[in-house]
Design an enzyme around this catalytic site. Structure first.
Site, PDB file in Angstrom:
ATOM      1  N   GLY A  69       0.830  -1.212   0.000  1.00  0.00           N
ATOM      2  CA  GLY A  69       0.000   0.000   0.000  1.00  0.00           C
ATOM      3  C   GLY A  69       0.854   1.247   0.000  1.00  0.00           C
ATOM      4  O   GLY A  69       2.081   1.189   0.109  1.00  0.00           O
ATOM      5  N   ASP A 119       3.825  -5.161  -7.203  1.00  0.00           N
ATOM      6  CA  ASP A 119       3.196  -3.915  -6.746  1.00  0.00           C
ATOM      7  C   ASP A 119       3.684  -2.727  -7.565  1.00  0.00           C
ATOM      8  O   ASP A 119       3.138  -1.631  -7.436  1.00  0.00           O
ATOM      9  CB  ASP A 119       3.479  -3.677  -5.253  1.00  0.00           C
ATOM     10  CG  ASP A 119       4.962  -3.741  -4.925  1.00  0.00           C
ATOM     11  OD1 ASP A 119       5.583  -4.775  -5.205  1.00  0.00           O
ATOM     12  OD2 ASP A 119       5.499  -2.742  -4.408  1.00  0.00           O
ATOM     13  N   ARG A 132       3.085  12.838  -8.973  1.00  0.00           N
ATOM     14  CA  ARG A 132       3.090  11.904 -10.102  1.00  0.00           C
ATOM     15  C   ARG A 132       1.706  11.859 -10.733  1.00  0.00           C
ATOM     16  O   ARG A 132       0.700  11.857 -10.037  1.00  0.00           O
ATOM     17  CB  ARG A 132       3.470  10.531  -9.545  1.00  0.00           C
ATOM     18  CG  ARG A 132       3.348   9.391 -10.498  1.00  0.00           C
ATOM     19  CD  ARG A 132       4.104   8.210  -9.946  1.00  0.00           C
ATOM     20  NE  ARG A 132       3.395   7.525  -8.868  1.00  0.00           N
ATOM     21  CZ  ARG A 132       3.956   6.587  -8.107  1.00  0.00           C
ATOM     22  NH1 ARG A 132       5.213   6.249  -8.270  1.00  0.00           N
ATOM     23  NH2 ARG A 132       3.255   5.993  -7.169  1.00  0.00           N
TER      24      ARG A 132
HETATM   25  P1  AMP Z   1       8.830   0.542  -3.513  1.00  0.00           P
HETATM   26  O1  AMP Z   1      10.136  -0.130  -3.272  1.00  0.00           O
HETATM   27  O2  AMP Z   1       8.980   1.985  -3.824  1.00  0.00           O
HETATM   28  O3  AMP Z   1       7.987  -0.151  -4.490  1.00  0.00           O
HETATM   29  O4  AMP Z   1       8.058   0.510  -2.123  1.00  0.00           O
HETATM   30  C1  AMP Z   1       7.602  -0.687  -1.527  1.00  0.00           C
HETATM   31  C2  AMP Z   1       6.689  -0.398  -0.358  1.00  0.00           C
HETATM   32  O5  AMP Z   1       7.384   0.293   0.675  1.00  0.00           O
HETATM   33  C3  AMP Z   1       5.484   0.458  -0.687  1.00  0.00           C
HETATM   34  O6  AMP Z   1       4.406  -0.033   0.068  1.00  0.00           O
HETATM   35  C4  AMP Z   1       5.887   1.818  -0.221  1.00  0.00           C
HETATM   36  O7  AMP Z   1       4.797   2.628   0.107  1.00  0.00           O
HETATM   37  C5  AMP Z   1       6.710   1.488   1.013  1.00  0.00           C
HETATM   38  N1  AMP Z   1       7.697   2.528   1.317  1.00  0.00           N
HETATM   39  C6  AMP Z   1       8.830   2.797   0.649  1.00  0.00           C
HETATM   40  N2  AMP Z   1       9.491   3.839   1.197  1.00  0.00           N
HETATM   41  C7  AMP Z   1       8.763   4.240   2.259  1.00  0.00           C
HETATM   42  C8  AMP Z   1       8.906   5.270   3.239  1.00  0.00           C
HETATM   43  N3  AMP Z   1       9.944   6.105   3.241  1.00  0.00           N
HETATM   44  N4  AMP Z   1       7.941   5.372   4.155  1.00  0.00           N
HETATM   45  C9  AMP Z   1       6.882   4.555   4.186  1.00  0.00           C
HETATM   46  N5  AMP Z   1       6.684   3.572   3.295  1.00  0.00           N
HETATM   47  C10 AMP Z   1       7.612   3.406   2.333  1.00  0.00           C
HETATM   48 MG    MG Z   2       6.379   0.841  -5.335  1.00  0.00          MG
END
Ligand code: AMP
Ligand code: MG
Length: 494
Positions: free
Chosen positions: A85, A247, A171
């Site tokens: 999420g 995701d 975005r």
């Molecule tokens: P991503 O690697 O960008 O696809 O992120 C994977 C998951 O980690 C997603 O659910 C993001 O919302 C969460 N996420 C990544 N960075 C953060 C952050 N700094 N704070 C909270 N959630 C994060």
């Molecule tokens: Mg992501």
């Protein structure tokens, strides 16, 4: 389609939550083209800069929309995570654009949500600016992508390896429905909700399927076709996504999540830059097979829509099996166009010859560590300057091909034949003169972070936004890094 549509799917699919307080937002980058497409051009005017800063830091509502953080699940590096999420993102508007398409406007780095787990919900300045550069470059390259409307600095520090300036990136996407959105709903075990999600996705992205008798299978095939188009686009320009978790795969087919992405310089299908991809799962040359793996996970999430599991497997399984053949055919055709050739409608012997030519070229490029972008532009320059007529592949007047390609080029010339102008037009349209080279992207980010000077970043964006057109500054952005990019590493943390 009406705006504020996603929340109609029901409360399991999101959290209504306001972005975090942001006392000192300052608009750093504003994308006029994207703003105009959304009817938001007035927010770019000087007298409206403060309100734009407030809106794109999540402090003032846009079009009276109530912000949402979206729920989704996903396979990360092959492992299922049931609750991902938006942990650092807020959907702040759905706007019908000037093509009458409903688009999502989302902030990233705008604070914690129910889905944040241990994250701080924030985003550092450099990755926010990087997303702007990379997504604009991909748009210019003609690859389906989400785009960046704005980058706002927050005035706060975020802790990464050390304290860094914070930022929020805005975005814009055709939607934020992901493969993981379907996985999330399938795991809830609510078939009615899954049907509603499918109908919603069809209405937003494939309205022509609304009355289909084989809605589920047609939907999967439509998503597959978009994946082929997008990932073949990546392969054409040397883009490595870096984190192809389910995701991060959109139903719309738009490239999303510009975290650890990078561009390949010297051709090598094993190229990986992401610091967390230690096994090379998402290497350049694996992107097609990974797309198939991801589509299989999407198909599994659609199976509960069939009366029995077996029926679902029987219908969707063969579609997934066919993917690689479809992908490989599209890959060969794409590579053929990069060489000014075509496989479409060609006789079998020509097809085989072109396929062998492509394979040979890629082998030579890998063995000789030739630059992926430059090799094709050099080939086009060389072809343009060569006198017409058959004969051995002698050097043209100004352009000298790498020695490794001399023998190969005579076979290429034979297949091109006499119609050079068609071949050259096709090469021009498919081979960028510039890509956002990793070392140059890092240079402009470093200057922006250290001194606040965004001029070098803007110059880079101007050139990479029109990558097929020669402009005075183009030559400054064509060279690969002087000493290769063996030590280059990218990171997830936007
Ligand atoms: P991503 O690697 O960008 O696809 O992120 C994977 C998951 O980690 C997603 O659910 C993001 O919302 C969460 N996420 C990544 N960075 C953060 C952050 N700094 N704070 C909270 N959630 C994060
Ligand atoms: Mg992501």
């Amino acid at each position: 389609m009406r705006e504020a549509s996603y929340c109609g799917l029901g409360p399991q699919l999101f959290q209504s939550i306001s972005p975090a307080l942001c006392p000192q937002p300052r608009l750093l980058l504003w994308n006029e083209g994207v703003a105009a497409s959304l009817g938001l051009q007035h927010l770019g005017q000087n007298e409206n800069r403060d309100s734009a800063s407030q809106i794109f830091a999540g402090q003032t509502a846009l079009n009276a929309f109530s912000p949402l953080a979206l729920a989704y699940a996903g396979h990360q590096f092959g492992h299922y995570n049931p609750s991902l999420g938006d942990g650092r993102a807020h959907l702040i508007a759905e706007i019908t654009d000037n093509h009458n398409i409903l688009r999502d406007v989302q902030l990233k780095g705008s604070g914690r949500t129910r889905y944040s787990r241990n994250g701080d919900g924030k985003c550092a300045l450099k990755p926010a600016l990087r997303e702007y550069i990379m997504s604009e470059a991909m748009y210019g390259l003609g690859v389906p992508t989400t785009r960046t409307l704005a980058v706002v600095s927050t005035g706060e520090k975020v802790m990464r390896t050390g304290p860094e300036d914070g930022a929020i990136v805005t975005r814009v996407a055709d939607s934020h429905l992901r493969f993981g959105t379907f996985q999330y709903v399938a795991a809830l075990g609510d078939a009615e909700l899954l049907t509603a999600l499918l109908d919603y996705a069809i209405e937003r992205h494939f309205p022509e399927l609304a009355t289909s008798e084989h809605k589920v299978a047609d939907f999967l095939q439509a998503v597959m076709a978009r994946q082929v188009e997008t990932i073949i686009g990546w392969m054409r320009v040397g883009f490595i996504h870096g984190v192809m978790n389910t995701d991060n795969m959109t139903i719309s087919g738009e490239t999303i999540d510009y975290g650890p992405c990078a561009m390949m310089n010297a051709y090598d299908p094993q190229t990986v830059f992401s610091s967390i991809d230690t096994m090379g799962r998402y290497a350049f040359g694996n992107q097609g097979i990974i797309a198939q793996w991801n589509l299989a996970r999407l198909a599994e999430a659609l199976i509960p829509l069939y009366p029995t599991q077996q029926q679902g497997v029987d219908v969707l399984g063969p579609l997934i099996s066919r993917f690689i053949k479809q992908f490989d055919a599209a890959f060969d055709q794409m590579m053929a166009t990069k060489l000014g050739l075509s496989l479409e409608g060609a006789d079998e012997d020509v097809r085989q010859a072109v396929k062998a030519l492509i394979e040979n070229l890629l082998n030579i490029m890998q063995a000789a560590s030739l630059d992926y972008t430059q090799t094709f532009t050099q080939l086009a320059d060389w072809l343009r300057e060569r006198p017409t007529g058959k004969g051995p592949a002698i050097a043209s007047e100004h352009v000298i091909l790498p020695a490794a390609l001399t023998e190969w080029s005579s076979r290429w010339l034979e297949l091109i034949g006499d119609d050079r102008s068609t071949a050259l037009a096709q090469m021009k349209a498919n081979n960028p003169l510039v890509i956002p080279r990793n070392h140059q992207v890092e240079d402009v980010l470093e200057i922006a972070a250290q001194t606040g000077d965004l001029a070098p970043l803007r110059r880079l964006v101007t050139v990479v936004s029109s990558p097929y057109e020669w402009m005075p500054a183009t030559a400054d952005y064509q060279s690969p890094p002087a000493h290769g990019d063996a030590g280059y590493r990218t990171f997830c943390g936007t």
